[in-house]
Scaffold this motif. Structure first.
Motif: not given
Length: 269
Positions: A5-10, A76-77, A102-103, A210-214
């Motif tokens: 899951l990503t919790v962030a902005g579009s 999270t972004g 957490v990014d 991208t790095l935090s998601s990876a």
């Protein structure tokens, strides 16, 4: 399938934020889900408008995901306001322990400010203490730690200072450094240095996302924290290297999330 899951902005241009996260999850063999906390009108040249998601909707998205497809990792972004940070933190703290990356997104690659001043304290008090890993770049680490960072030793000092906020580990990213593109991970016991080749390109839009998601995707797949950071670093370097010669847009272009598809599938050398 392995849900993440990503919790962030579009990001309307697709290079950062939720869109970059979902591309990364897919590229690394996981099933991406999202909780959209802000809408941004942006492209490779800059951000022109930001609208925050109502906190009730943020919570409703989280409830819908966890009720049906509990993620094996969360990242999270962009959480731009204190109420959003607190809503996300309160929800995650009451829904079990899963790896949380957490990014602390504060400023876009174009220079646009994406975090309200009041939200910084909420990050420190509510969200960071829940995290398995926080991934600040040098400017973000300076804001959160209150320290000036000029070299690798300063990065280590900042990592130790950030540990006082309660995360399990800290990764200070060196992309803004005048030295090489090395990142410093402190896992609570020792430092790990991840060196990289600095690639001459302006196409770095979405690198932090991208790095935090990876890292989150790799941890969801069962890798240890140190292994996940190492794999994410290799993936990120390839994505930037490919973007340097294969770009879109007229500003800071995005990295190439699917750089190893085709005949290179499965090989990230």
């Amino acid at each position: 399938m392995i849900p993440v899951l990503t919790v962030a902005g579009s990001d309307s241009s697709g290079g950062a934020g939720i869109q970059a996260d979902l591309k990364t999850f897919a590229a690394l063999g996981t099933y991406g889900m999202s909780c959209i906390c802000a809408l941004t009108a942006q492209n490779t040249k800059g951000v022109t408008m930001v609208v925050n998601t109502p906190v009730d909707m943020v919570k409703a998205q989280l409830e819908a995901v966890f009720d049906d497809i509990p993620p094996r990792a969360v990242k999270t972004g962009m959480l731009s306001s204190a109420p959003i940070v607190e809503t996300v933190a309160d929800f995650l703290s009451s829904h079990g322990k899963v790896p949380l990356v957490v990014d602390p997104v504060m400023v876009a690659t174009s220079g646009a400010v994406l975090l309200e001043e009041e939200a910084i304290q909420s990050y420190k008090e509510k969200l960071i203490p829940l995290s398995t890993l926080i991934t600040p770049n040098i400017p973000e680490a300076e804001v959160l730690s209150g320290l000036s960072i000029q070299n690798e030793e300063d990065m280590k000092k900042a990592a130790l200072a950030l540990m006082d906020l309660g995360p399990s580990a800290v990764l200070v990213k060196g992309g803004h450094s005048v030295e090489d593109a090395r990142d410093i991970l402190y896992d609570g016991r020792e430092f790990h240095v991840f060196s990289g080749r600095r690639i001459s390109t302006e196409n770095t839009h979405g690198t932090g996302c991208t790095l935090s998601s990876a890292i989150a995707a790799s941890m969801a797949r069962g890798l240890s924290l140190t292994e996940a950071v190492g794999e994410a670093k290799k993936y990120m370097e390839g994505a930037i290297r490919r973007a340097a010669v294969d770009s879109v847009g007229h500003g800071h272009g995005p990295v190439h999330h699917f750089w190893f598809y085709g005949e290179n599938w499965g090989h990230m050398e």
